[in-house]
Write a protein that holds these residues in place. Structure first.
Motif, PDB file in Angstrom:
ATOM      1  N   THR A  37       0.767  -1.125  -0.092  1.00  0.00           N
ATOM      2  CA  THR A  37      -0.093  -0.021  -0.176  1.00  0.00           C
ATOM      3  C   THR A  37       0.924   1.209   0.085  1.00  0.00           C
ATOM      4  OG1 THR A  37      -0.337  -0.225   2.433  1.00  0.00           O
ATOM      5  CG2 THR A  37      -1.991  -1.199   1.060  1.00  0.00           C
ATOM      6  N   CYS A  49      -6.172  -5.156   4.251  1.00  0.00           N
ATOM      7  CA  CYS A  49      -6.726  -5.291   2.924  1.00  0.00           C
ATOM      8  C   CYS A  49      -7.597  -6.633   2.760  1.00  0.00           C
ATOM      9  CB  CYS A  49      -5.541  -5.140   2.082  1.00  0.00           C
ATOM     10  SG  CYS A  49      -4.745  -3.747   1.707  1.00  0.00           S
ATOM     11  N   CYS A  79      -8.538  -1.807   0.878  1.00  0.00           N
ATOM     12  CA  CYS A  79      -7.888  -1.463   1.906  1.00  0.00           C
ATOM     13  C   CYS A  79      -8.061  -0.292   2.802  1.00  0.00           C
ATOM     14  CB  CYS A  79      -6.222  -1.181   1.284  1.00  0.00           C
ATOM     15  SG  CYS A  79      -5.453  -2.738   0.502  1.00  0.00           S
TER      16      CYS A  79
END
Length: 157
Positions: A37, A49, A79
């Motif tokens: 991320t 996530c 996420c």
């Protein structure tokens, strides 16, 4: 026939045909993915996530690895981390190359190479990108904190 060459040729042909059956039927329906991320050009750790497709749902804390079941449907990645931000990405399943497969000879002998591509409903013959990079959107700033926007669009200090 007691010719040793004939027996050897039969054994090789039987082994090739049998290995083709086993390999074609035994294709792994799962795939391991790596999830990262990113927020403001930096990797963010500790982001939860959820990955989902037609075959199921899986959870991972990014950065991390997760094993998912392959499907021809797109893989949705949601996420979020409280106070940091959230994201939603979609990864499309791509057909795996026939020639990259270690089961090329078995497929040719057993099924003329078409076995992984016959069933359109399962995940055989497809894979997702092995590394998924999810671009997060920053969480909105809370009212009354420095840098937060007021109702009229002015910065509130």
């Amino acid at each position: 026939m007691s010719n040793p060459y004939f027996r050897t040729a039969c054994a090789v042909a039987l082994a090739a045909a049998t290995s083709g059956c086993v390999t074609t039927m035994g294709e792994t329906p799962t795939q391991q993915l790596e999830v990262h991320t990113i927020l403001d050009h930096r990797e963010v750790a500790g982001v939860g996530c959820v990955l989902s497709n037609a075959a199921g749902r899986w959870f991972v804390v990014a950065p991390g690895r997760v094993t998912v079941e392959r499907s021809r449907s797109p893989l949705t990645i949601d996420c979020a981390r409280a106070g940091t931000g959230d994201a939603r990405e979609v990864a499309v399943a791509h057909a795996t190359s026939f020639f990259d497969s270690d089961r090329l000879i078995g497929n040719i002998i057993v099924s003329a190479g078409g076995a992984p591509y016959i069933n359109a409903n399962d995940g055989s013959g497809v894979a997702y990108q092995s590394t998924l990079t999810v671009l997060m959107h920053p969480a909105p700033a809370a009212a009354g904190t420095p840098g937060a926007s007021g109702e009229n669009g002015n910065v509130v200090f």
